[in-house]
Scaffold this active site. Structure first.
Site, PDB file in Angstrom:
ATOM      1  N   CYS A   4       0.843  -1.202   0.000  1.00 27.17           N
ATOM      2  CA  CYS A   4       0.000   0.000   0.000  1.00 27.17           C
ATOM      3  C   CYS A   4       0.877   1.251   0.000  1.00 27.17           C
ATOM      4  O   CYS A   4       1.683   1.460   0.912  1.00 27.17           O
ATOM      5  CB  CYS A   4      -0.912  -0.011   1.224  1.00 27.17           C
ATOM      6  SG  CYS A   4      -1.869   1.508   1.418  1.00 27.17           S
ATOM      7  N   CYS A   7       0.461   3.338   3.150  1.00 32.25           N
ATOM      8  CA  CYS A   7       1.146   2.739   4.304  1.00 32.25           C
ATOM      9  C   CYS A   7       2.651   3.009   4.232  1.00 32.25           C
ATOM     10  O   CYS A   7       3.291   3.252   5.256  1.00 32.25           O
ATOM     11  CB  CYS A   7       0.858   1.248   4.379  1.00 32.25           C
ATOM     12  SG  CYS A   7      -0.845   0.864   4.887  1.00 32.25           S
ATOM     13  N   ASP A  30      -1.335  16.044  -2.599  1.00 36.73           N
ATOM     14  CA  ASP A  30      -1.408  15.027  -3.647  1.00 36.73           C
ATOM     15  C   ASP A  30      -0.330  15.325  -4.688  1.00 36.73           C
ATOM     16  O   ASP A  30      -0.135  16.476  -5.069  1.00 36.73           O
ATOM     17  CB  ASP A  30      -2.798  15.061  -4.292  1.00 36.73           C
ATOM     18  CG  ASP A  30      -3.096  13.848  -5.141  1.00 36.73           C
ATOM     19  OD1 ASP A  30      -2.265  13.497  -6.010  1.00 36.73           O
ATOM     20  OD2 ASP A  30      -4.169  13.252  -4.966  1.00 36.73           O
ATOM     21  N   HIS A  46      -4.613   1.018   8.420  1.00 34.54           N
ATOM     22  CA  HIS A  46      -5.026   0.636   7.076  1.00 34.54           C
ATOM     23  C   HIS A  46      -6.397  -0.026   7.089  1.00 34.54           C
ATOM     24  O   HIS A  46      -6.612  -0.998   7.792  1.00 34.54           O
ATOM     25  CB  HIS A  46      -4.022  -0.340   6.446  1.00 34.54           C
ATOM     26  CG  HIS A  46      -4.411  -0.748   5.066  1.00 34.54           C
ATOM     27  ND1 HIS A  46      -3.950  -0.094   3.947  1.00 34.54           N
ATOM     28  CD2 HIS A  46      -5.263  -1.702   4.622  1.00 34.54           C
ATOM     29  CE1 HIS A  46      -4.481  -0.661   2.877  1.00 34.54           C
ATOM     30  NE2 HIS A  46      -5.288  -1.639   3.268  1.00 34.54           N
ATOM     31  N   ASN A  87     -13.623   8.237  -2.484  1.00 35.51           N
ATOM     32  CA  ASN A  87     -14.088   7.298  -3.504  1.00 35.51           C
ATOM     33  C   ASN A  87     -14.072   5.898  -2.901  1.00 35.51           C
ATOM     34  O   ASN A  87     -13.119   5.513  -2.228  1.00 35.51           O
ATOM     35  CB  ASN A  87     -13.177   7.340  -4.732  1.00 35.51           C
ATOM     36  CG  ASN A  87     -13.155   8.713  -5.360  1.00 35.51           C
ATOM     37  OD1 ASN A  87     -14.179   9.342  -5.537  1.00 35.51           O
ATOM     38  ND2 ASN A  87     -11.964   9.188  -5.676  1.00 35.51           N
ATOM     39  N   GLY A  93     -13.966   5.285  -8.859  1.00 35.52           N
ATOM     40  CA  GLY A  93     -12.631   5.752  -9.215  1.00 35.52           C
ATOM     41  C   GLY A  93     -11.587   5.561  -8.138  1.00 35.52           C
ATOM     42  O   GLY A  93     -10.510   6.164  -8.212  1.00 35.52           O
ATOM     43  N   HIS A 100      -9.084   7.301   2.145  1.00 39.30           N
ATOM     44  CA  HIS A 100      -8.514   8.635   2.064  1.00 39.30           C
ATOM     45  C   HIS A 100      -9.561   9.624   1.603  1.00 39.30           C
ATOM     46  O   HIS A 100     -10.457   9.284   0.851  1.00 39.30           O
ATOM     47  CB  HIS A 100      -7.280   8.681   1.149  1.00 39.30           C
ATOM     48  CG  HIS A 100      -7.512   8.236  -0.256  1.00 39.30           C
ATOM     49  ND1 HIS A 100      -7.700   6.907  -0.603  1.00 39.30           N
ATOM     50  CD2 HIS A 100      -7.573   8.937  -1.413  1.00 39.30           C
ATOM     51  CE1 HIS A 100      -7.863   6.812  -1.914  1.00 39.30           C
ATOM     52  NE2 HIS A 100      -7.800   8.031  -2.427  1.00 39.30           N
ATOM     53  N   HIS A 102     -10.037  13.378  -0.224  1.00 39.85           N
ATOM     54  CA  HIS A 102      -9.437  14.407  -1.063  1.00 39.85           C
ATOM     55  C   HIS A 102     -10.032  15.734  -0.602  1.00 39.85           C
ATOM     56  O   HIS A 102     -11.254  15.906  -0.631  1.00 39.85           O
ATOM     57  CB  HIS A 102      -9.809  14.216  -2.537  1.00 39.85           C
ATOM     58  CG  HIS A 102      -9.336  12.935  -3.124  1.00 39.85           C
ATOM     59  ND1 HIS A 102      -8.200  12.854  -3.889  1.00 39.85           N
ATOM     60  CD2 HIS A 102      -9.870  11.689  -3.094  1.00 39.85           C
ATOM     61  CE1 HIS A 102      -8.049  11.600  -4.293  1.00 39.85           C
ATOM     62  NE2 HIS A 102      -9.043  10.876  -3.824  1.00 39.85           N
TER      63      HIS A 102
END
Length: 116
Positions: A4, A7, A30, A46, A87, A93, A100, A102
């Site tokens: 990941c 991670c 990002d 996680h 998402n 997507g 997470h 955005h």
């Protein structure tokens, strides 16, 4: 999870431009921004998405919301506006399967839910 990317960022194995960090949450810019301001907010634990969250995870999800509001204030976009999105799954997507958010701001974003 060893494969990941988030991670690996949490572990310090990959670099990030941090915006916020505490014992449960990390936020960073990002590397492929979709807006002038595009910050990712992730739990250090996680789990793949909101759908994969367990009862003990809801507290950190709430903290992620608080952190999003704090970051918006610190980046001075609270008044002009910002968007927080997560998402869940391929049809939405989701690319990285680690929960997470955005946080996007810094320009007028296209309205969501508008259909022609």
């Amino acid at each position: 999870m060893s494969d990941c990317i988030f991670c690996k960022i949490i572990a310090g194995d990959l670099p990030s431009k941090k915006v916020y960090e505490d014992d449960q949450i990390l936020a960073f810019h990002d590397i492929q921004p979709a807006a002038p301001i595009h910050v990712l907010i992730i739990p250090k634990k996680h789990f793949a998405s909101l759908s994969a969250g367990q009862p003990e995870d809801w507290e950190v999800v709430g903290q992620m919301q608080r952190v999003a509001a704090q970051i918006a204030r610190e980046l001075e976009v609270e008044e002009s506006g910002y968007r927080v999105i997560t998402n869940i799954g391929a049809n939405a997507g989701q690319i990285v399967h680690h929960l997470h958010y955005h946080l996007m701001a810094g320009a007028r974003l296209a309205p969501l839910g508008v259909h022609n």
